[in-house]
Design a protein around this motif. Sequence first.
Motif, PDB file in Angstrom:
ATOM      1  N   ILE A 131      -9.632   3.490 -28.969  1.00  9.26           N
ATOM      2  CA  ILE A 131      -8.726   4.636 -29.106  1.00  9.26           C
ATOM      3  C   ILE A 131      -7.764   4.308 -30.244  1.00  9.26           C
ATOM      4  CG2 ILE A 131      -7.019   6.101 -27.953  1.00  9.26           C
ATOM      5  CD1 ILE A 131      -8.295   5.132 -25.276  1.00  9.26           C
ATOM      6  N   PRO A 132      -8.101   4.712 -31.472  1.00  2.71           N
ATOM      7  CA  PRO A 132      -7.276   4.352 -32.627  1.00  2.71           C
ATOM      8  C   PRO A 132      -5.871   4.932 -32.550  1.00  2.71           C
ATOM      9  CG  PRO A 132      -9.400   5.234 -33.322  1.00  2.71           C
ATOM     10  CD  PRO A 132      -9.284   5.467 -31.847  1.00  2.71           C
ATOM     11  N   GLU A 133      -4.945   4.275 -33.245  1.00  4.84           N
ATOM     12  CA  GLU A 133      -3.546   4.684 -33.215  1.00  4.84           C
ATOM     13  C   GLU A 133      -3.346   6.089 -33.772  1.00  4.84           C
ATOM     14  OE1 GLU A 133       0.804   2.881 -34.435  1.00  4.84           O
ATOM     15  OE2 GLU A 133      -0.962   1.620 -34.566  1.00  4.84           O
ATOM     16  N   SER A 134      -4.257   6.557 -34.587  1.00  5.29           N
ATOM     17  CA  SER A 134      -4.124   7.869 -35.207  1.00  5.29           C
ATOM     18  C   SER A 134      -4.487   9.030 -34.272  1.00  5.29           C
ATOM     19  CB  SER A 134      -4.994   7.938 -36.460  1.00  5.29           C
ATOM     20  OG  SER A 134      -6.351   7.735 -36.107  1.00  5.29           O
ATOM     21  N   THR A 135      -4.930   8.730 -33.050  1.00  4.83           N
ATOM     22  CA  THR A 135      -5.353   9.797 -32.137  1.00  4.83           C
ATOM     23  C   THR A 135      -4.187  10.318 -31.302  1.00  4.83           C
ATOM     24  OG1 THR A 135      -5.926   8.256 -30.368  1.00  4.83           O
ATOM     25  CG2 THR A 135      -7.669   8.808 -31.955  1.00  4.83           C
ATOM     26  N   ALA A 136      -4.341  11.534 -30.810  1.00  6.37           N
ATOM     27  CA  ALA A 136      -3.313  12.140 -29.953  1.00  6.37           C
ATOM     28  C   ALA A 136      -3.144  11.337 -28.664  1.00  6.37           C
ATOM     29  CB  ALA A 136      -3.690  13.588 -29.634  1.00  6.37           C
ATOM     30  N   LEU A 137      -4.248  10.860 -28.099  1.00  6.90           N
ATOM     31  CA  LEU A 137      -4.168  10.080 -26.861  1.00  6.90           C
ATOM     32  C   LEU A 137      -3.338   8.818 -27.060  1.00  6.90           C
ATOM     33  CD1 LEU A 137      -4.927   9.559 -23.921  1.00  6.90           C
ATOM     34  CD2 LEU A 137      -7.059   8.539 -24.745  1.00  6.90           C
ATOM     35  N   SER A 138      -3.571   8.110 -28.156  1.00  7.87           N
ATOM     36  CA  SER A 138      -2.810   6.906 -28.443  1.00  7.87           C
ATOM     37  C   SER A 138      -1.340   7.236 -28.658  1.00  7.87           C
ATOM     38  CB  SER A 138      -3.383   6.206 -29.669  1.00  7.87           C
ATOM     39  OG  SER A 138      -2.652   5.032 -29.949  1.00  7.87           O
ATOM     40  N   GLY A 139      -1.054   8.288 -29.385  1.00  5.94           N
ATOM     41  CA  GLY A 139       0.328   8.697 -29.621  1.00  5.94           C
ATOM     42  C   GLY A 139       1.051   9.044 -28.335  1.00  5.94           C
ATOM     43  N   ASP A 140       0.382   9.824 -27.476  1.00  4.52           N
ATOM     44  CA  ASP A 140       0.986  10.196 -26.192  1.00  4.52           C
ATOM     45  C   ASP A 140       1.188   8.971 -25.309  1.00  4.52           C
ATOM     46  OD1 ASP A 140       0.975  12.813 -27.044  1.00  4.52           O
ATOM     47  OD2 ASP A 140      -0.673  13.451 -25.742  1.00  4.52           O
ATOM     48  N   ALA A 141       0.188   8.090 -25.270  1.00  2.00           N
ATOM     49  CA  ALA A 141       0.303   6.878 -24.454  1.00  2.00           C
ATOM     50  C   ALA A 141       1.437   5.987 -24.963  1.00  2.00           C
ATOM     51  CB  ALA A 141      -1.019   6.107 -24.451  1.00  2.00           C
ATOM     52  N   GLY A 142       1.542   5.850 -26.292  1.00  2.00           N
ATOM     53  CA  GLY A 142       2.628   5.054 -26.860  1.00  2.00           C
ATOM     54  C   GLY A 142       3.986   5.610 -26.495  1.00  2.00           C
ATOM     55  N   LEU A 143       4.111   6.926 -26.508  1.00  2.78           N
ATOM     56  CA  LEU A 143       5.377   7.559 -26.138  1.00  2.78           C
ATOM     57  C   LEU A 143       5.681   7.353 -24.656  1.00  2.78           C
ATOM     58  CD1 LEU A 143       7.738   9.112 -27.244  1.00  2.78           C
ATOM     59  CD2 LEU A 143       6.434  11.219 -26.978  1.00  2.78           C
ATOM     60  N   LEU A 144       4.666   7.473 -23.804  1.00  3.10           N
ATOM     61  CA  LEU A 144       4.879   7.222 -22.372  1.00  3.10           C
ATOM     62  C   LEU A 144       5.327   5.783 -22.128  1.00  3.10           C
ATOM     63  CD1 LEU A 144       1.935   9.026 -20.529  1.00  3.10           C
ATOM     64  CD2 LEU A 144       4.334   9.713 -20.657  1.00  3.10           C
ATOM     65  N   VAL A 145       4.645   4.832 -22.758  1.00  7.34           N
ATOM     66  CA  VAL A 145       5.020   3.427 -22.593  1.00  7.34           C
ATOM     67  C   VAL A 145       6.450   3.212 -23.070  1.00  7.34           C
ATOM     68  CG1 VAL A 145       4.579   1.062 -23.368  1.00  7.34           C
ATOM     69  CG2 VAL A 145       2.668   2.531 -22.676  1.00  7.34           C
ATOM     70  N   ALA A 146       6.789   3.774 -24.225  1.00  9.20           N
ATOM     71  CA  ALA A 146       8.140   3.605 -24.769  1.00  9.20           C
ATOM     72  C   ALA A 146       9.197   4.145 -23.813  1.00  9.20           C
ATOM     73  CB  ALA A 146       8.248   4.298 -26.128  1.00  9.20           C
ATOM     74  N   GLU A 147       8.977   5.328 -23.278  1.00 10.46           N
ATOM     75  CA  GLU A 147       9.971   5.945 -22.385  1.00 10.46           C
ATOM     76  C   GLU A 147      10.078   5.206 -21.051  1.00 10.46           C
ATOM     77  OE1 GLU A 147      12.153   8.036 -23.268  1.00 10.46           O
ATOM     78  OE2 GLU A 147      11.280   8.589 -25.186  1.00 10.46           O
ATOM     79  N   LEU A 148       8.930   4.869 -20.462  1.00 13.56           N
ATOM     80  CA  LEU A 148       8.966   4.179 -19.169  1.00 13.56           C
ATOM     81  C   LEU A 148       9.536   2.766 -19.314  1.00 13.56           C
ATOM     82  CD1 LEU A 148       5.600   5.350 -17.564  1.00 13.56           C
ATOM     83  CD2 LEU A 148       7.909   6.278 -17.214  1.00 13.56           C
ATOM     84  N   ALA A 149       9.185   2.075 -20.390  1.00  9.99           N
ATOM     85  CA  ALA A 149       9.725   0.732 -20.619  1.00  9.99           C
ATOM     86  C   ALA A 149      11.228   0.793 -20.882  1.00  9.99           C
ATOM     87  CB  ALA A 149       8.999   0.058 -21.775  1.00  9.99           C
ATOM     88  N   ALA A 150      11.669   1.763 -21.670  1.00 12.35           N
ATOM     89  CA  ALA A 150      13.108   1.910 -21.928  1.00 12.35           C
ATOM     90  C   ALA A 150      13.859   2.182 -20.633  1.00 12.35           C
ATOM     91  CB  ALA A 150      13.350   3.028 -22.943  1.00 12.35           C
ATOM     92  N   ASN A 151      13.297   3.017 -19.769  1.00 11.05           N
ATOM     93  CA  ASN A 151      13.942   3.281 -18.477  1.00 11.05           C
ATOM     94  C   ASN A 151      14.006   2.027 -17.624  1.00 11.05           C
ATOM     95  OD1 ASN A 151      14.480   5.918 -19.061  1.00 11.05           O
ATOM     96  ND2 ASN A 151      12.827   6.762 -17.815  1.00 11.05           N
ATOM     97  N   ALA A 152      12.957   1.215 -17.656  1.00  8.75           N
ATOM     98  CA  ALA A 152      12.970  -0.040 -16.888  1.00  8.75           C
ATOM     99  C   ALA A 152      14.076  -0.960 -17.395  1.00  8.75           C
ATOM    100  CB  ALA A 152      11.608  -0.738 -16.984  1.00  8.75           C
ATOM    101  N   VAL A 153      14.253  -0.996 -18.706  1.00  8.71           N
ATOM    102  CA  VAL A 153      15.278  -1.860 -19.301  1.00  8.71           C
ATOM    103  C   VAL A 153      16.677  -1.346 -18.978  1.00  8.71           C
ATOM    104  CG1 VAL A 153      16.251  -2.621 -21.515  1.00  8.71           C
ATOM    105  CG2 VAL A 153      13.785  -2.743 -21.122  1.00  8.71           C
ATOM    106  N   VAL A 154      16.887  -0.047 -19.100  1.00  5.54           N
ATOM    107  CA  VAL A 154      18.224   0.524 -18.909  1.00  5.54           C
ATOM    108  C   VAL A 154      18.580   0.674 -17.432  1.00  5.54           C
ATOM    109  CG1 VAL A 154      19.638   2.594 -19.292  1.00  5.54           C
ATOM    110  CG2 VAL A 154      18.189   1.710 -21.129  1.00  5.54           C
ATOM    111  N   HIS A 155      17.653   1.165 -16.630  1.00  3.73           N
ATOM    112  CA  HIS A 155      17.966   1.510 -15.244  1.00  3.73           C
ATOM    113  C   HIS A 155      17.383   0.553 -14.208  1.00  3.73           C
ATOM    114  CE1 HIS A 155      19.528   5.245 -16.805  1.00  3.73           C
ATOM    115  NE2 HIS A 155      18.362   5.482 -17.393  1.00  3.73           N
ATOM    116  N   GLY A 156      16.410  -0.261 -14.587  1.00  5.26           N
ATOM    117  CA  GLY A 156      15.734  -1.115 -13.613  1.00  5.26           C
ATOM    118  C   GLY A 156      15.972  -2.593 -13.810  1.00  5.26           C
TER     119      GLY A 156
END
Length: 168
Positions: free
Chosen positions: A42-67
């Motif tokens: 799943i290359p980085e240029s695909t929509a799936l990779s972009g969406d997954a990267g954004l999900l990881v970024a948001e969930l990881a940021a929440n873990a850092v800030v709130h968890g």
Amino acid sequence: MTAPAGSSPALVRTFTQRFSCTPRGARLARQLALVELHDWGIPESTALSGDAGLLVAELAANAVVHGRVPGRDFELRMTLLEGVLRVEVSDARGDRRPVVRLHAHQAEDGYGLRIVEALAAAWGVQDRLIGKTVWAELSVRAAAVARMRQMVVDGEIDFNGRGVNRGA
């Protein structure tokens, strides 16, 4: 490992890694998730990779800030099973549950879960013995699944999604 005659190989991929509960750890989680998805076909240029990267970024940021609990890491786990990519981020704070909030215009924070809710086919929270896991799922388009299945058949990747070393 080969699939039984007449059946398609099951497309199962997993990636699990712990990261320091810091902004740097959250950035690294996103970067490694994108590398892993690329290794899965799943290359980085695909929509799936972009969406997954954004999900990881948001969930990881929440873990850092709130968890965050001092001295405890957060864990990222990605699982690809046929038509679904599941992203899970676990932290040590079970008492701080994620909530999607409505915000006033121009609020500076609080949009992370709204982004997750908008991108994900489904998302939720599971309790753990210590802490919680926030998960989100993305639908994998049939074309992406067919491409990965063909890569397995062609010997480009193995059943674990790793590139096959063809040697010289």
